[in-house]
Scaffold this motif. Sequence first.
Motif, PDB file in Angstrom:
ATOM      1  N   GLU A  64      55.996  20.642  48.154  1.00 26.34           N
ATOM      2  CA  GLU A  64      55.684  19.381  48.834  1.00 26.34           C
ATOM      3  C   GLU A  64      54.186  19.181  49.058  1.00 26.34           C
ATOM      4  O   GLU A  64      53.676  18.069  48.883  1.00 26.34           O
ATOM      5  N   VAL A  65      53.470  20.229  49.434  1.00 23.23           N
ATOM      6  CA  VAL A  65      52.092  20.029  49.897  1.00 23.23           C
ATOM      7  C   VAL A  65      51.005  20.419  48.896  1.00 23.23           C
ATOM      8  O   VAL A  65      49.870  19.963  49.036  1.00 23.23           O
ATOM      9  N   VAL A  66      51.321  21.237  47.923  1.00 19.05           N
ATOM     10  CA  VAL A  66      50.272  21.695  47.002  1.00 19.05           C
ATOM     11  C   VAL A  66      50.145  20.722  45.840  1.00 19.05           C
ATOM     12  O   VAL A  66      51.120  20.411  45.161  1.00 19.05           O
ATOM     13  N   ASP A  67      48.924  20.265  45.615  1.00 23.52           N
ATOM     14  CA  ASP A  67      48.613  19.377  44.497  1.00 23.52           C
ATOM     15  C   ASP A  67      47.782  20.182  43.500  1.00 23.52           C
ATOM     16  O   ASP A  67      46.582  20.400  43.701  1.00 23.52           O
ATOM     17  N   GLU A  68      48.429  20.647  42.456  1.00 20.61           N
ATOM     18  CA  GLU A  68      47.762  21.519  41.483  1.00 20.61           C
ATOM     19  C   GLU A  68      46.523  20.862  40.886  1.00 20.61           C
ATOM     20  O   GLU A  68      45.489  21.509  40.715  1.00 20.61           O
ATOM     21  N   ASP A  69      46.600  19.581  40.585  1.00 21.77           N
ATOM     22  CA  ASP A  69      45.453  18.894  39.979  1.00 21.77           C
ATOM     23  C   ASP A  69      44.254  18.867  40.922  1.00 21.77           C
ATOM     24  O   ASP A  69      43.112  19.078  40.493  1.00 21.77           O
ATOM     25  N   LYS A  70      44.498  18.622  42.212  1.00 25.73           N
ATOM     26  CA  LYS A  70      43.398  18.624  43.189  1.00 25.73           C
ATOM     27  C   LYS A  70      42.758  20.004  43.278  1.00 25.73           C
ATOM     28  O   LYS A  70      41.531  20.130  43.359  1.00 25.73           O
ATOM     29  N   LYS A  95      41.978  30.535  39.709  1.00 21.71           N
ATOM     30  CA  LYS A  95      42.725  29.322  39.348  1.00 21.71           C
ATOM     31  C   LYS A  95      42.604  28.984  37.867  1.00 21.71           C
ATOM     32  O   LYS A  95      43.562  28.510  37.274  1.00 21.71           O
ATOM     33  N   ASP A  96      41.462  29.240  37.270  1.00 20.98           N
ATOM     34  CA  ASP A  96      41.289  28.907  35.853  1.00 20.98           C
ATOM     35  C   ASP A  96      42.016  29.881  34.920  1.00 20.98           C
ATOM     36  O   ASP A  96      42.156  29.609  33.730  1.00 20.98           O
ATOM     37  N   GLU A  97      42.507  30.985  35.456  1.00 18.24           N
ATOM     38  CA  GLU A  97      43.253  31.969  34.656  1.00 18.24           C
ATOM     39  C   GLU A  97      44.772  31.786  34.767  1.00 18.24           C
ATOM     40  O   GLU A  97      45.520  32.395  34.010  1.00 18.24           O
ATOM     41  N   ILE A  98      45.194  30.953  35.696  1.00 16.19           N
ATOM     42  CA  ILE A  98      46.623  30.706  35.906  1.00 16.19           C
ATOM     43  C   ILE A  98      47.054  29.587  34.952  1.00 16.19           C
ATOM     44  O   ILE A  98      46.431  28.518  34.937  1.00 16.19           O
ATOM     45  N   PRO A  99      48.087  29.807  34.159  1.00 19.23           N
ATOM     46  CA  PRO A  99      48.550  28.753  33.254  1.00 19.23           C
ATOM     47  C   PRO A  99      48.901  27.481  34.021  1.00 19.23           C
ATOM     48  O   PRO A  99      49.475  27.541  35.115  1.00 19.23           O
ATOM     49  N   TYR A 100      48.535  26.333  33.436  1.00 18.71           N
ATOM     50  CA  TYR A 100      48.832  25.059  34.085  1.00 18.71           C
ATOM     51  C   TYR A 100      50.338  24.936  34.327  1.00 18.71           C
ATOM     52  O   TYR A 100      51.144  25.272  33.472  1.00 18.71           O
ATOM     53  N   GLY A 101      50.684  24.476  35.521  1.00 14.07           N
ATOM     54  CA  GLY A 101      52.080  24.335  35.899  1.00 14.07           C
ATOM     55  C   GLY A 101      52.637  25.559  36.598  1.00 14.07           C
ATOM     56  O   GLY A 101      53.763  25.547  37.091  1.00 14.07           O
ATOM     57  N   LYS A 102      51.846  26.629  36.671  1.00  9.19           N
ATOM     58  CA  LYS A 102      52.317  27.879  37.289  1.00  9.19           C
ATOM     59  C   LYS A 102      51.587  28.191  38.603  1.00  9.19           C
ATOM     60  O   LYS A 102      51.860  29.198  39.231  1.00  9.19           O
ATOM     61  N   LEU A 103      50.677  27.316  39.018  1.00 11.82           N
ATOM     62  CA  LEU A 103      49.898  27.591  40.224  1.00 11.82           C
ATOM     63  C   LEU A 103      50.796  27.781  41.446  1.00 11.82           C
ATOM     64  O   LEU A 103      50.620  28.735  42.212  1.00 11.82           O
ATOM     65  N   LYS A 104      51.778  26.919  41.621  1.00 14.28           N
ATOM     66  CA  LYS A 104      52.682  27.035  42.778  1.00 14.28           C
ATOM     67  C   LYS A 104      53.475  28.330  42.711  1.00 14.28           C
ATOM     68  O   LYS A 104      53.718  28.968  43.738  1.00 14.28           O
ATOM     69  N   ASP A 105      53.865  28.731  41.505  1.00 13.19           N
ATOM     70  CA  ASP A 105      54.584  30.004  41.347  1.00 13.19           C
ATOM     71  C   ASP A 105      53.710  31.173  41.789  1.00 13.19           C
ATOM     72  O   ASP A 105      54.171  32.076  42.482  1.00 13.19           O
ATOM     73  N   TYR A 106      52.449  31.172  41.374  1.00 11.89           N
ATOM     74  CA  TYR A 106      51.555  32.266  41.751  1.00 11.89           C
ATOM     75  C   TYR A 106      51.271  32.262  43.251  1.00 11.89           C
ATOM     76  O   TYR A 106      51.166  33.327  43.872  1.00 11.89           O
ATOM     77  N   LEU A 107      51.154  31.068  43.843  1.00  9.56           N
ATOM     78  CA  LEU A 107      50.972  30.996  45.295  1.00  9.56           C
ATOM     79  C   LEU A 107      52.160  31.609  46.017  1.00  9.56           C
ATOM     80  O   LEU A 107      51.987  32.399  46.956  1.00  9.56           O
TER      81      LEU A 107
END
Length: 144
Positions: A64-70, A95-107
């Motif tokens: 709900e709260v994390v905006d990967e693009d921001k 952040k630049d090493e995390i595949p796009y779309g996986k940031l929330k998973d890593y968090l």
Amino acid sequence: MQNEFERALEIWTSITMDTVIRLEGEIATSQEGENKITNKIKNIKAAIKSGGLDVTPLKMLIDEVVDEDKIRSSDVDFGLVTFSLSDLKPVEVFKDEIPYGKLKDYLLASACFPAFKPHEIDNKKFIDGGVYNNIPVSMMRKKV
């Protein structure tokens, strides 16, 4: 990184156990007094022994709260530590090493306290990186 300090403060100051973990069955019952606490502790221990506490509410909050693009477009760098149970080794990523779309998973993986069910990313199980490095100053040094 998302320039939403007030929202972050609101979440942080109002977070409860129900915001992070799903309590089911006897764990969630509303008994009174000492018996209530004793039952919750007993049932939380049982949940941990059976694979960990369910963090679905935390996953929903992150969604709900994390905006990967921001976060990715922010000038503020960001890194995290998680621990791969599958490989038995720490994973330190920026952040630049995390595949796009996986940031929330890593968090979520980096927040999976060992009592929680491990979070799975690409068929590997991860828990909180604090079991390896609770204060990853070494990551900051890499960026300086």
